[in-house]
Write an enzyme that holds these catalytic residues in place. Sequence first.
Site, PDB file in Angstrom:
ATOM      1  N   GLU A 112     102.437 -57.873  96.820  1.00  9.82           N
ATOM      2  CA  GLU A 112     101.226 -57.248  97.380  1.00  9.82           C
ATOM      3  C   GLU A 112     100.059 -57.319  96.408  1.00  9.82           C
ATOM      4  OE1 GLU A 112     100.925 -56.405 100.381  1.00  9.82           O
ATOM      5  OE2 GLU A 112     102.928 -55.940 101.145  1.00  9.82           O
ATOM      6  N   ARG A 116      96.736 -59.538  97.401  1.00 13.00           N
ATOM      7  CA  ARG A 116      95.516 -58.757  97.650  1.00 13.00           C
ATOM      8  C   ARG A 116      94.583 -58.785  96.446  1.00 13.00           C
ATOM      9  NH1 ARG A 116      97.191 -54.043 101.914  1.00 13.00           N
ATOM     10  NH2 ARG A 116      99.266 -54.794 102.363  1.00 13.00           N
ATOM     11  N   ASP A 239     107.929 -65.347 106.213  1.00  8.54           N
ATOM     12  CA  ASP A 239     106.691 -65.982 106.689  1.00  8.54           C
ATOM     13  C   ASP A 239     105.863 -66.784 105.673  1.00  8.54           C
ATOM     14  OD1 ASP A 239     106.102 -63.531 105.491  1.00  8.54           O
ATOM     15  OD2 ASP A 239     105.074 -62.656 107.205  1.00  8.54           O
ATOM     16  N   GLU A 355      97.102 -61.438 112.249  1.00  8.00           N
ATOM     17  CA  GLU A 355      97.668 -62.789 112.436  1.00  8.00           C
ATOM     18  C   GLU A 355      97.262 -63.471 113.738  1.00  8.00           C
ATOM     19  OE1 GLU A 355      99.259 -60.207 111.145  1.00  8.00           O
ATOM     20  OE2 GLU A 355      99.944 -60.867 109.165  1.00  8.00           O
TER      21      GLU A 355
END
Length: 449
Positions: A112, A116, A239, A355
């Site tokens: 994360e 980010r 993903d 998405e």
Amino acid sequence: MRPLTRILPPLLCSAVLIAQTPPPADAPMAAQVRAEALHAWQGYRAHAWGHDELRPLSLQPRDWYGKSLLMTPVDALDTLILMGLKDEAEDARKLIDAKLDFDQDLRVKGFEINIRLLGGLLSGYQLTGDPKLLALAKDLGDRLLPAFDTPTGMPYQFVNLKTHKADGAVSNPAEIGTYLLEFGVLSRLTKNPVYYAKAKAASTALFERRSKLGLVGSEINVETGAWTDRSSHISGGIDSYYEYLLKASILFDDADCARMWKESLAALNAHVADEAPTGLWYATVDMDTGKRTATEFGSLDAFFPATLALAGDLDRAAKLQASTFKMWTAFGIEPEEIDYTTMKPLDTHYMLRPEAIESAYYLHTLTGDPKYLAMGRTYFASLKARCRTKAAYAALKDVTTGAQLDDMESFFFAETLKYLYLLFAPPQTLDFPKGFVFNTEAHPFRRSW
Ligand code: DMJ
């Protein structure tokens, strides 16, 4: 004016039907999205300035780790710049320059923080030229590196930013393979190859542990290299491992990543794709046998049409996008997860995820088909009707009842609003895909150095 022929990544695009003219913009819609971004930003500014996130219902700040790492300002900076919100972007940049400090005793999730913060600092640097942003990025990259010190080269999930102690041996492909872009850009900008070398070794180590069918599982131990969950899909937890193989091959012209992507894509299409009566979906299967174990699909999986489109398979991308749009319109906004055979929700949350919108933006840019603008109008209308609050935007606890949740993740600024804006904005707003590759948090990295 944009060049008349869109130049796609040279890599895998022979079959692409290239749009001959730039797709039309919808300036009034772009202005509306910008106004909503300003509304949400002002809410953050008024009630949570200097903190990671705003809780949009209680109007309280939220800090992920007790102390702020400026998650929202860093994630939002390039969105504010692209939208031409100059004063707001300057405020965010100055706050980051003055206050962001990674020398803190915090045990953070590497994935994360990388997508980010490292992603946001690097794209912020590329768009502003502010050297402080690059210095912060380098400092953060150095603090994340100890996570890669494992027997397999695949990183631990957590690392302490101050003590460098890393832990969390049971990880997953997404958290292992989603460093290639940020670490690669950091290597290019600092001229220090170590970051990309570590990230690539991690992704390669994972790829080498694929099954005979060419699939990866959901959980793996980074100390032993043994799979602890052998279910395979394209959803959360896996993903962006696939997404980064393709994007690293484009951004760094990396032939190894291109090979790993091509082989992975062939395996996914052979064993995970499911042509069901309700449309094309990607299922969950056993990584060794290919046996289907679940027919779940969710808002996170909706990134895949964008990835397929970028790889040049526009037909399959369009088919999958039609399915995800069905998932959105069936409930007025998409749930976190459905069973695609019954179209019934399995998880009713909507977390302000980007998405589906990201995929509409890619498909519109790459085909020029106005149906994707129409999809965008639906997405925007749903968001505004269901998620807008007095001060900002809120996630939904239940898409079937409309109950809101006291949560506005920083990716709402980084991704959801950015992709929606870019979908409607004039193409010259960002030279994509010719000039930029987006990281998985929608931070655009330049394709030139
Ligand atoms: C983001 O942080 C990234 O897009 C990540 O790859 C997946 N989840 C969220 C958005 O849904």
